[in-house]
Design a protein around this motif. Structure first.
Motif, PDB file in Angstrom:
ATOM      1  N   GLU A 176       0.848  -1.198   0.000  1.00 17.89           N
ATOM      2  CA  GLU A 176       0.000   0.000   0.000  1.00 17.89           C
ATOM      3  C   GLU A 176       0.879   1.241   0.000  1.00 17.89           C
ATOM      4  OE1 GLU A 176      -3.429   0.171   2.673  1.00 17.89           O
ATOM      5  OE2 GLU A 176      -3.033  -1.921   3.218  1.00 17.89           O
ATOM      6  N   TRP A 195       0.654   5.500   0.640  1.00 18.28           N
ATOM      7  CA  TRP A 195      -0.105   6.646   1.134  1.00 18.28           C
ATOM      8  C   TRP A 195       0.526   7.943   0.627  1.00 18.28           C
ATOM      9  CZ3 TRP A 195      -4.509   6.946   4.194  1.00 18.28           C
ATOM     10  CH2 TRP A 195      -4.984   5.730   4.722  1.00 18.28           C
ATOM     11  N   ILE A 237      -2.753  -1.055  -3.185  1.00 22.54           N
ATOM     12  CA  ILE A 237      -3.655   0.093  -3.025  1.00 22.54           C
ATOM     13  C   ILE A 237      -2.880   1.395  -2.859  1.00 22.54           C
ATOM     14  CG2 ILE A 237      -5.396   1.126  -1.499  1.00 22.54           C
ATOM     15  CD1 ILE A 237      -6.249  -1.754  -0.796  1.00 22.54           C
ATOM     16  N   HIS A 261      -3.604   5.253  -1.398  1.00 23.03           N
ATOM     17  CA  HIS A 261      -4.483   6.156  -0.650  1.00 23.03           C
ATOM     18  C   HIS A 261      -3.998   7.584  -0.886  1.00 23.03           C
ATOM     19  CE1 HIS A 261      -5.878   2.734   1.934  1.00 23.03           C
ATOM     20  NE2 HIS A 261      -4.634   2.325   1.757  1.00 23.03           N
ATOM     21  N   TYR A 306     -14.129   7.281  -2.899  1.00 21.85           N
ATOM     22  CA  TYR A 306     -13.646   8.659  -2.812  1.00 21.85           C
ATOM     23  C   TYR A 306     -14.707   9.518  -2.145  1.00 21.85           C
ATOM     24  CZ  TYR A 306     -16.446  10.262  -6.863  1.00 21.85           C
ATOM     25  OH  TYR A 306     -17.458  10.593  -7.723  1.00 21.85           O
ATOM     26  N   TYR A 319     -16.134   6.528   5.917  1.00 18.28           N
ATOM     27  CA  TYR A 319     -14.776   5.981   5.914  1.00 18.28           C
ATOM     28  C   TYR A 319     -13.894   6.505   7.043  1.00 18.28           C
ATOM     29  CZ  TYR A 319     -16.708   5.745   1.208  1.00 18.28           C
ATOM     30  OH  TYR A 319     -17.551   5.579   0.136  1.00 18.28           O
ATOM     31  N   TYR A 326     -10.521  12.455   0.142  1.00 18.08           N
ATOM     32  CA  TYR A 326      -9.851  11.157   0.217  1.00 18.08           C
ATOM     33  C   TYR A 326     -10.211  10.320  -1.002  1.00 18.08           C
ATOM     34  CZ  TYR A 326      -8.895   6.378   1.856  1.00 18.08           C
ATOM     35  OH  TYR A 326      -8.451   5.080   1.971  1.00 18.08           O
ATOM     36  N   LYS A 384      -9.206   6.410  -2.744  1.00 13.53           N
ATOM     37  CA  LYS A 384      -8.558   5.107  -2.612  1.00 13.53           C
ATOM     38  C   LYS A 384      -8.710   4.376  -3.952  1.00 13.53           C
ATOM     39  CE  LYS A 384      -8.932   0.861   0.215  1.00 13.53           C
ATOM     40  NZ  LYS A 384      -9.705   0.245   1.329  1.00 13.53           N
TER      41      LYS A 384
END
Length: 224
Positions: free
Chosen positions: A114, A116, A151, A153, A180, A189, A213, A215
């Motif tokens: 992942e 970020w 993923i 973010h 989103y 979320y 946000y 994802k």
């Protein structure tokens, strides 16, 4: 350079959880994060431009079954997250001191689970698009570094950058948007992030800015 900064740099040199120029691991860590740095096979989660590491350390507290790496070029910043992690005995935290555009020098293909991207500089001028951490240039760099179905973010207070990124992802055939929102703290979320905030997220939230946000993930695309 101030005495305080010099002391922090000295501590970084001695801290096992800081990977930076001058250390042997800095040149050999690519492909070896799990086996050498963390000594386990847990997933790698990377935060870009992590600053003082509040988010990296916060996630590490909540998810001991994953390894977290904060990336930033400022040694005096990552010193903060490094010392907190050491004080709390968080062995699933490390920091990499380098520029984001050099990320592929330190991570092998498929090594990251992942990614970020938290409150990056929006670089609003049209001529600065290539400097945005969500620009096509950077997305192409991230893509091979993520494992299959890995993923990404993305959090920001900047509406222009968010809309730019959302439109970009929506128009890419190799990307799949998972969720989103234009108002993260008034969305379903918010609890998924356990109240963890970066310095800038706290600052922007206190000013009444809506936190956005997104994802998403890269998907396998069959050639035509």
């Amino acid at each position: 350079m101030s005495r305080r900064k010099l002391e922090r740099f000295k501590q970084n040199e001695q801290s096992r959880n800081v990977i930076q120029p001058g250390k042997e691991l800095f040149e050999t860590i690519k492909g070896n994060w799990k086996s050498v740095q963390f000594e386990n096979e847990n997933p790698l989660v990377v935060e870009l431009a992590c600053g003082r590491g509040e988010f990296t350390v916060g996630l590490a507290r909540e998810y001991p079954g994953s390894n977290f790496i904060g990336v930033d070029i400022k040694g005096s910043r990552i010193w903060k997250g490094s010392t907190i992690a050491i004080a709390e005995g968080l062995h699933n935290v490390a920091f990499l001191r380098t520029q984001i555009q050099l990320l592929d020098r330190y991570f092998d293909a498929g090594e990251i689970s992942e990614l970020w991207i938290t409150f990056p500089d929006p670089f609003p001028r049209e001529g600065d698009e290539k400097r945005r951490l969500t620009s096509p240039k950077f997305l192409e760099m991230y893509k091979p570094l993520l494992e299959k179905n890995g993923i990404i973010h993305f959090k920001t207070d900047n509406t222009g950058l968010f809309d730019y990124t959302l439109e970009l992802i929506q128009n890419r055939s190799d990307c799949e948007i998972m969720i989103y929102t234009h108002d993260f703290y008034d969305s379903p979320y918010r609890d998924e992030h356990h109240g963890i905030k970066t310095k800038y997220e706290k600052l922007f939230s206190e000013k009444g800015e809506k936190i956005k946000y997104l994802k998403f993930r890269f998907k396998d695309v069959q050639p035509v």
